[in-house]
Design an enzyme around this catalytic site. Sequence first.
Site, mmCIF file in Angstrom:
data_model
loop_
_atom_site.group_PDB
_atom_site.id
_atom_site.type_symbol
_atom_site.label_atom_id
_atom_site.label_comp_id
_atom_site.label_asym_id
_atom_site.label_seq_id
_atom_site.Cartn_x
_atom_site.Cartn_y
_atom_site.Cartn_z
ATOM 1 N N ARG A 1 0.799 -1.232 0.000
ATOM 2 C CA ARG A 1 0.000 0.000 0.000
ATOM 3 C C ARG A 1 0.826 1.274 0.000
ATOM 4 N NH1 ARG A 1 -3.266 -3.161 3.342
ATOM 5 N NH2 ARG A 1 -5.109 -3.864 2.208
ATOM 6 N N LYS B 1 1.920 11.382 -11.465
ATOM 7 C CA LYS B 1 1.096 10.381 -12.165
ATOM 8 C C LYS B 1 1.952 9.152 -12.418
ATOM 9 C CE LYS B 1 -2.140 13.043 -14.935
ATOM 10 N NZ LYS B 1 -2.606 13.194 -16.326
ATOM 11 N N GLU C 1 7.561 17.729 -25.573
ATOM 12 C CA GLU C 1 6.819 18.044 -24.340
ATOM 13 C C GLU C 1 7.227 19.419 -23.784
ATOM 14 O OE1 GLU C 1 4.297 16.217 -23.086
ATOM 15 O OE2 GLU C 1 4.733 14.061 -23.297
ATOM 16 N N LYS D 1 5.229 22.835 -15.194
ATOM 17 C CA LYS D 1 4.456 21.663 -14.785
ATOM 18 C C LYS D 1 4.176 21.719 -13.282
ATOM 19 C CE LYS D 1 3.406 16.936 -15.270
ATOM 20 N NZ LYS D 1 3.628 15.646 -15.881
ATOM 21 N N GLU E 1 -6.112 16.726 -11.363
ATOM 22 C CA GLU E 1 -6.623 16.933 -12.713
ATOM 23 C C GLU E 1 -8.129 17.097 -12.780
ATOM 24 O OE1 GLU E 1 -4.508 14.607 -15.628
ATOM 25 O OE2 GLU E 1 -6.145 14.817 -17.039
ATOM 26 N N ARG F 1 -5.021 21.164 -14.744
ATOM 27 C CA ARG F 1 -4.030 20.162 -15.129
ATOM 28 C C ARG F 1 -4.368 19.481 -16.447
ATOM 29 N NH1 ARG F 1 -0.776 15.734 -11.335
ATOM 30 N NH2 ARG F 1 0.475 14.943 -13.052
ATOM 31 N N ASN G 1 -2.593 17.991 -21.116
ATOM 32 C CA ASN G 1 -2.892 16.953 -22.104
ATOM 33 C C ASN G 1 -2.960 17.494 -23.524
ATOM 34 O OD1 ASN G 1 -3.103 14.752 -20.300
ATOM 35 N ND2 ASN G 1 -5.059 15.575 -19.616
ATOM 36 N N HIS H 1 -2.395 15.273 -26.452
ATOM 37 C CA HIS H 1 -2.361 13.893 -25.979
ATOM 38 C C HIS H 1 -3.581 13.064 -26.361
ATOM 39 C CE1 HIS H 1 1.187 15.161 -23.923
ATOM 40 N NE2 HIS H 1 1.365 13.985 -23.353
ATOM 41 N N HIS I 1 -2.400 9.624 -27.730
ATOM 42 C CA HIS I 1 -2.716 8.330 -27.132
ATOM 43 C C HIS I 1 -3.416 7.415 -28.129
ATOM 44 C CE1 HIS I 1 -2.411 10.064 -22.777
ATOM 45 N NE2 HIS I 1 -1.239 9.787 -23.312
ATOM 46 N N HIS J 1 6.587 8.342 -27.614
ATOM 47 C CA HIS J 1 5.509 9.128 -27.008
ATOM 48 C C HIS J 1 5.595 10.605 -27.420
ATOM 49 C CE1 HIS J 1 2.574 10.547 -24.144
ATOM 50 N NE2 HIS J 1 3.464 11.411 -23.673
HETATM 51 N N1 LIG Z 1 3.563 10.165 -15.658
HETATM 52 C C1 LIG Z 1 3.482 11.179 -16.477
HETATM 53 O O1 LIG Z 1 3.046 12.276 -16.106
HETATM 54 C C2 LIG Z 1 3.967 11.003 -17.883
HETATM 55 C C3 LIG Z 1 4.121 12.131 -18.707
HETATM 56 C C4 LIG Z 1 4.633 11.934 -19.980
HETATM 57 C C5 LIG Z 1 4.965 10.665 -20.413
HETATM 58 N N2 LIG Z 1 4.797 9.604 -19.596
HETATM 59 C C6 LIG Z 1 5.150 8.256 -20.016
HETATM 60 O O2 LIG Z 1 6.558 8.197 -20.204
HETATM 61 C C7 LIG Z 1 6.849 7.160 -21.135
HETATM 62 C C8 LIG Z 1 7.848 7.631 -22.127
HETATM 63 O O3 LIG Z 1 9.020 7.995 -21.459
HETATM 64 P P1 LIG Z 1 10.405 8.183 -22.235
HETATM 65 O O4 LIG Z 1 10.159 8.977 -23.435
HETATM 66 O O5 LIG Z 1 11.352 8.654 -21.231
HETATM 67 O O6 LIG Z 1 10.730 6.725 -22.786
HETATM 68 P P2 LIG Z 1 11.490 5.463 -22.162
HETATM 69 O O7 LIG Z 1 11.437 5.448 -20.697
HETATM 70 O O8 LIG Z 1 10.936 4.286 -22.880
HETATM 71 O O9 LIG Z 1 13.000 5.690 -22.606
HETATM 72 C C9 LIG Z 1 13.327 5.737 -23.972
HETATM 73 C C10 LIG Z 1 14.560 4.891 -24.294
HETATM 74 O O10 LIG Z 1 15.716 5.579 -23.867
HETATM 75 C C11 LIG Z 1 16.546 4.724 -23.105
HETATM 76 N N3 LIG Z 1 17.245 5.597 -22.171
HETATM 77 C C12 LIG Z 1 16.756 6.189 -21.072
HETATM 78 N N4 LIG Z 1 17.647 7.021 -20.553
HETATM 79 C C13 LIG Z 1 18.750 6.936 -21.326
HETATM 80 C C14 LIG Z 1 20.002 7.586 -21.307
HETATM 81 N N5 LIG Z 1 20.290 8.534 -20.410
HETATM 82 N N6 LIG Z 1 20.907 7.238 -22.248
HETATM 83 C C15 LIG Z 1 20.605 6.339 -23.197
HETATM 84 N N7 LIG Z 1 19.428 5.717 -23.281
HETATM 85 C C16 LIG Z 1 18.512 6.019 -22.351
HETATM 86 C C17 LIG Z 1 15.614 3.742 -22.498
HETATM 87 O O11 LIG Z 1 16.314 2.566 -22.189
HETATM 88 C C18 LIG Z 1 14.594 3.566 -23.604
HETATM 89 O O12 LIG Z 1 15.016 2.591 -24.511
HETATM 90 C C19 LIG Z 1 5.524 6.748 -21.723
HETATM 91 O O13 LIG Z 1 5.137 5.534 -21.148
HETATM 92 C C20 LIG Z 1 4.584 7.855 -21.319
HETATM 93 O O14 LIG Z 1 3.255 7.402 -21.211
HETATM 94 C C21 LIG Z 1 4.302 9.761 -18.350
HETATM 95 ZN ZN LIG Z 2 3.156 13.227 -22.605
#
Ligand SMILES: NC(=O)c1ccc[n+]([C@@H]2O[C@H](COP(=O)([O-])OP(=O)(O)OC[C@H]3O[C@@H](n4cnc5c(N)ncnc54)[C@H](O)[C@@H]3O)[C@@H](O)[C@H]2O)c1
Ligand SMILES: [Zn+2]
Length: 366
Positions: free
Chosen positions: A131, A153, A195, A237, A247, A251, A255, A258, A262, A275
């Site tokens: 939890r 999130k 972003e 942010k 949200e 907030r 999006n 998005h 999505h 993404h």
């Molecule tokens: N929680 C939120 O508010 C929020 C907001 C935006 C996006 N997201 C989510 O985030 C995800 C996308 O995140 P992302 O774009 O960081 O992708 P990711 O986490 O998949 O990373 C992208 C790639 O880069 C590699 N990588 C990471 N750091 C590295 C580094 N320093 N050097 C070399 N390679 C590296 C990873 O291994 C991966 O293959 C999605 O699932 C999306 O839905 C969440």
């Molecule tokens: Zn996003």
Amino acid sequence: VSKDKGGARRFATVPVALGDRSYPIHIGSGLLGWLGGEIARHTKATRAAVVTVPAVGRRYAGRLLPSLREAGLETGQIAVRDGDSHKNLREAARLYDALLDFRADRATVVVALGGGTVGDLAGFAAATFLRGLPFVQIPTTLLAMVDASVGGKVGVNLPRGKNLVGAFYQPRLVGIDIDTLASLPVRERAAGLAEVIKAGLLWDAAFFEQLEGNAENVLRLKPEVLLPTIERACAIKAEIVAEDERESGRRMLLNLGHTLAHAIESLSRYRGILHGEAVAIGMLFAARRSEALGLCPPGVAGRVERLLGRLGLPTDLPPYPRRAYLSALRVDKKRRDARIQFVALRAVGRAETVPLTPAEILPAGE
Ligand SMILES: NC(=O)c1ccc[n+]([C@@H]2O[C@H](COP(=O)([O-])OP(=O)(O)OC[C@H]3O[C@@H](n4cnc5c(N)ncnc54)[C@H](O)[C@@H]3O)[C@@H](O)[C@H]2O)c1
Ligand SMILES: [Zn+2]
């Protein structure tokens, strides 16, 4: 504030004001080797489970783990599978198993070291295991630094849609070591910049204009622009999240782009498109749609398209059939009855939500 030889600032802290759940976002160079003490101080944990993917762990765990140990924490490293296609319940179950093997208890901090997928997945596990365990974000992609790691999130995808299971669960601390971006492929950096551009476009016209002037230098990680850009995107942010953590209003503006993003990600089954790339397409779509609906003056979409184009980001909707888009739009989380809270632009730097049906978002013949 320390400066390096070139005069660029080397450290900044952005506060996220959420009452007793407030936390700092530390941004700087060389942070991995320093964060251990901060993590100990902010969590009071005695053990740290560092969750990462192999590509990131191999490069950066060796800088973070010693600093945690020096701060008196017992450490373990848990590898999860890489990529958004593994940000799912099966991977979460594997992570719970690994936490059990590590004998994680409530005095164990879960540290997410990686991109947004690691942060979302590890955060989801932290929110739900026993939890709730204390949680720390150490984002290593630009996208995670400016967006995913901030605001609490966390969650996983279901086969039928992105991020459909999750929680609002704030980290105790976000530590951004900008040095980690050096190994991030340029395509990933550009996706993260999408972003950043989004933050300017929906909230801060001056910041958007600044990006129109220097986006390529951010992409090239020029120190004099990198840290201030990450700092401003985090601050935007943080400001929005502080106002509307769960949200119910403001907030939702984050999006922007998005709704379509999505849908595109779901239709592509989270493969082939990043993404941030999907967000770029969705953001330009929203700008064009806002112009077509008479919500914002002509010219805004053109500026968005030029800026995204300069960074090599995609701007055209992938050619899935319209009915496929419509059914993907119908699972949107921001849906209320038949309408989706579509984020439209009023101007550069100003957005608002408009309730639209999927068919109004994507009219026939476009
Ligand atoms: N929680 C939120 O508010 C929020 C907001 C935006 C996006 N997201 C989510 O985030 C995800 C996308 O995140 P992302 O774009 O960081 O992708 P990711 O986490 O998949 O990373 C992208 C790639 O880069 C590699 N990588 C990471 N750091 C590295 C580094 N320093 N050097 C070399 N390679 C590296 C990873 O291994 C991966 O293959 C999605 O699932 C999306 O839905 C969440
Ligand atoms: Zn996003």
